[in-house]
Design a protein around this motif. Structure first.
Motif, PDB file in Angstrom:
ATOM      1  N   PRO A 160      -8.324   6.782  -4.562  1.00 44.34           N
ATOM      2  CA  PRO A 160      -8.825   5.635  -3.787  1.00 44.34           C
ATOM      3  C   PRO A 160      -7.917   4.423  -3.929  1.00 44.34           C
ATOM      4  O   PRO A 160      -6.988   4.406  -4.742  1.00 44.34           O
ATOM      5  N   ILE A 161      -8.197   3.421  -3.128  1.00 44.76           N
ATOM      6  CA  ILE A 161      -7.508   2.134  -3.270  1.00 44.76           C
ATOM      7  C   ILE A 161      -8.563   1.031  -3.280  1.00 44.76           C
ATOM      8  O   ILE A 161      -9.580   1.116  -2.580  1.00 44.76           O
ATOM      9  N   LEU A 189     -12.523   5.543   8.881  1.00 46.57           N
ATOM     10  CA  LEU A 189     -11.851   4.468   8.155  1.00 46.57           C
ATOM     11  C   LEU A 189     -11.716   3.238   9.033  1.00 46.57           C
ATOM     12  O   LEU A 189     -12.035   2.119   8.630  1.00 46.57           O
ATOM     13  N   THR A 204     -19.429   3.364   0.155  1.00 41.78           N
ATOM     14  CA  THR A 204     -18.083   3.454   0.720  1.00 41.78           C
ATOM     15  C   THR A 204     -18.247   3.781   2.184  1.00 41.78           C
ATOM     16  O   THR A 204     -19.335   4.111   2.639  1.00 41.78           O
ATOM     17  N   TYR A 260      -6.381  13.235  -3.119  1.00 40.12           N
ATOM     18  CA  TYR A 260      -6.198  11.820  -2.792  1.00 40.12           C
ATOM     19  C   TYR A 260      -6.750  10.961  -3.930  1.00 40.12           C
ATOM     20  O   TYR A 260      -7.582  11.415  -4.712  1.00 40.12           O
ATOM     21  N   TYR A 266       0.871  -1.178   0.000  1.00 47.30           N
ATOM     22  CA  TYR A 266       0.000   0.000   0.000  1.00 47.30           C
ATOM     23  C   TYR A 266       0.913   1.235   0.000  1.00 47.30           C
ATOM     24  O   TYR A 266       1.845   1.321   0.792  1.00 47.30           O
ATOM     25  N   GLU A 308     -13.695  -0.519  -2.765  1.00 45.61           N
ATOM     26  CA  GLU A 308     -12.885   0.671  -3.017  1.00 45.61           C
ATOM     27  C   GLU A 308     -13.041   1.634  -1.842  1.00 45.61           C
ATOM     28  O   GLU A 308     -14.163   1.933  -1.433  1.00 45.61           O
ATOM     29  N   TYR A 309     -11.921   2.057  -1.315  1.00 41.36           N
ATOM     30  CA  TYR A 309     -11.908   3.036  -0.228  1.00 41.36           C
ATOM     31  C   TYR A 309     -11.403   4.366  -0.762  1.00 41.36           C
ATOM     32  O   TYR A 309     -10.339   4.430  -1.390  1.00 41.36           O
ATOM     33  N   GLU A 310     -12.184   5.410  -0.509  1.00 43.70           N
ATOM     34  CA  GLU A 310     -11.819   6.743  -0.989  1.00 43.70           C
ATOM     35  C   GLU A 310     -10.673   7.323  -0.154  1.00 43.70           C
ATOM     36  O   GLU A 310     -10.482   6.960   1.001  1.00 43.70           O
ATOM     37  N   ASP A 311      -9.963   8.277  -0.756  1.00 40.68           N
ATOM     38  CA  ASP A 311      -8.994   9.123  -0.039  1.00 40.68           C
ATOM     39  C   ASP A 311      -7.927   8.318   0.694  1.00 40.68           C
ATOM     40  O   ASP A 311      -7.589   8.602   1.849  1.00 40.68           O
ATOM     41  N   MET A 312      -7.390   7.313   0.055  1.00 42.51           N
ATOM     42  CA  MET A 312      -6.413   6.440   0.721  1.00 42.51           C
ATOM     43  C   MET A 312      -4.978   6.725   0.291  1.00 42.51           C
ATOM     44  O   MET A 312      -4.035   6.312   0.960  1.00 42.51           O
ATOM     45  N   PRO A 353       0.537   4.852   0.656  1.00 43.42           N
ATOM     46  CA  PRO A 353      -0.252   6.029   1.064  1.00 43.42           C
ATOM     47  C   PRO A 353       0.443   7.344   0.715  1.00 43.42           C
ATOM     48  O   PRO A 353      -0.213   8.347   0.490  1.00 43.42           O
TER      49      PRO A 353
END
Lengths: 120, 239
Positions: free
Chosen positions: A92-93, B19, B209, A90, A43, A108-112, A45
């Motif tokens: 996503p990932i 998160l 999300t 940012y 990952y 999918e996770y935003e702002d990663m 970041p």
């Protein structure tokens, strides 16, 4: 009366100290999440680091407030800090993980991932 | 590393750490030594992952579906019916349990293997939803997605949304896998073994999300948290 832009730390170049994006990679194993995250293994970041200059150029996308805070630091009160170097954009990932129920989940996770930096 | 006690504490304050709240909702509780799934479901999801994200996990610009979460659900139960002529039928039960209020189901399909090879024969298969009293026939689903080789897909979005997907609580989706023998040879007991290993599974597509988690204010969180006195002092305005 804003002074000229100068390096903050003597002996270091402006490029080294000025607020910028730094690549950084970590594995999910290092985070202790390898038991339930299948992919990706790594990952990135990234992070933002550096000094915010007294004259905030347009590439930094700083808000007006940051310009004023710089002026306050320079002209009025040194105890008010200069703006901070933080992520601006940012991305996503996508992660493949195992849920508590045993199902496999793509998500999918935003702002990663930090993509660019700003002073604010 | 997040220890178990910390994880519980973090999960209780999703407003502060959305998160972690989202991740820990999905993380298995019994994590140490947990075995990762293997076999066809994992292969299927890995193929889907590679089609939609690069090796660093960045979503590709051209994705094959318009959803940001895809869940593969394996059958919770399976029953093989006695063979009838060339037909070999198996019933699969899928437990549907929406576990998030913000999960919006946008697509539901059954992925299955249309051809099963046995030692001396092979079977051609299709799937359909199965109500106890009468079979419900649907048109074949859209063939739009690039599926991993050897897999076919049956779109059940409308059926599941209208008949099965629960507003709350659990429901069971019954699916029949119907296979027809292609040659007139003795299959023996091999068919039940061939049908017993991941012949079909449910793939649910969602649009959500962790950002969509409704965020309560800090004050509301503290009011709901009887032991939040210390936190409350942090939230007081500073004179």
């Amino acid at each position: 009366q804003v002074g000229p832009v100068s390096s903050e730390a003597p002996g270091q170049s402006l490029e080294q100290t000025q607020c910028s994006l730094h690549p950084f990679q970590v594995s999910f194993h290092q985070l202790g999440w390898e038991n339930w995250i299948i992919a990706p293994h790594l990952y990135s970041p990234n992070y933002c680091k550096g000094t915010c200059p007294r004259v905030l150029h347009s590439g930094l996308h700083s808000p007006n407030h940051a310009i004023i805070q710089n002026l306050i630091n320079e002209l009025v009160d040194r105890s008010v800090p200069r703006p901070s170097c933080v992520p601006y954009k940012y991305t996503p990932i996508s992660v493949l993980l195992i849920e508590a129920s045993g199902s496999i989940l793509y998500k999918e996770y935003e702002d990663m991932i930090a993509q660019s930096c700003t002073c604010r | 590393r997040v220890h178990a006690q910390d994880a519980v504490a973090l999960a209780q304050v999703p407003t502060l750490l959305p998160l972690f709240g989202a991740l820990l909702q999905e993380a298995p509780r019994k994590s140490p030594g947990r075995r990762l799934p293997r076999g066809r479901p994992l292969q299927y999801m890995l193929a889907l992952y590679r089609q939609n994200a690069d090796p660093h996990g960045r979503p590709r610009e051209k994705r094959i579906f318009s959803a940001n979460a895809v869940r593969l659900v394996s059958p919770a139960g399976r029953r093989a019916l006695p063979p009838r002529g060339p037909w070999y039928v198996q019933t699969l039960d899928f437990l549907l349990e929406p576990n998030r209020d913000m999960e919006q189901l946008v697509r539901a399909t059954v992925a299955y293997r249309p051809h099963l090879r046995l030692s001396h024969s092979h079977l051609s298969c299709h799937v359909e939803p199965w109500a106890h009293k009468s079979a419900i026939l649907l048109e074949e689903g859209s063939p739009g997605l690039a599926l991993p080789e050897a897999w076919a897909e049956r779109d059940l979005t409308d059926y599941i949304q209208q008949h099965v997907w629960p507003a709350k609580g659990k429901r069971v989706l019954h699916i029949q896998v119907r296979c027809q023998q292609q040659e007139r040879t003795q299959i023996g007991l091999g068919w039940s073994q061939a049908l017993a290993t991941d012949t079909a599974f449910l793939v649910l597509y969602f649009n959500n999300t962790f950002k969509n988690v409704p965020r309560t204010g800090l004050q509301e969180l503290l009011l709901e948290n009887p032991g939040g006195a210390d936190l409350f002092s942090l939230a007081r305005p500073v004179r």
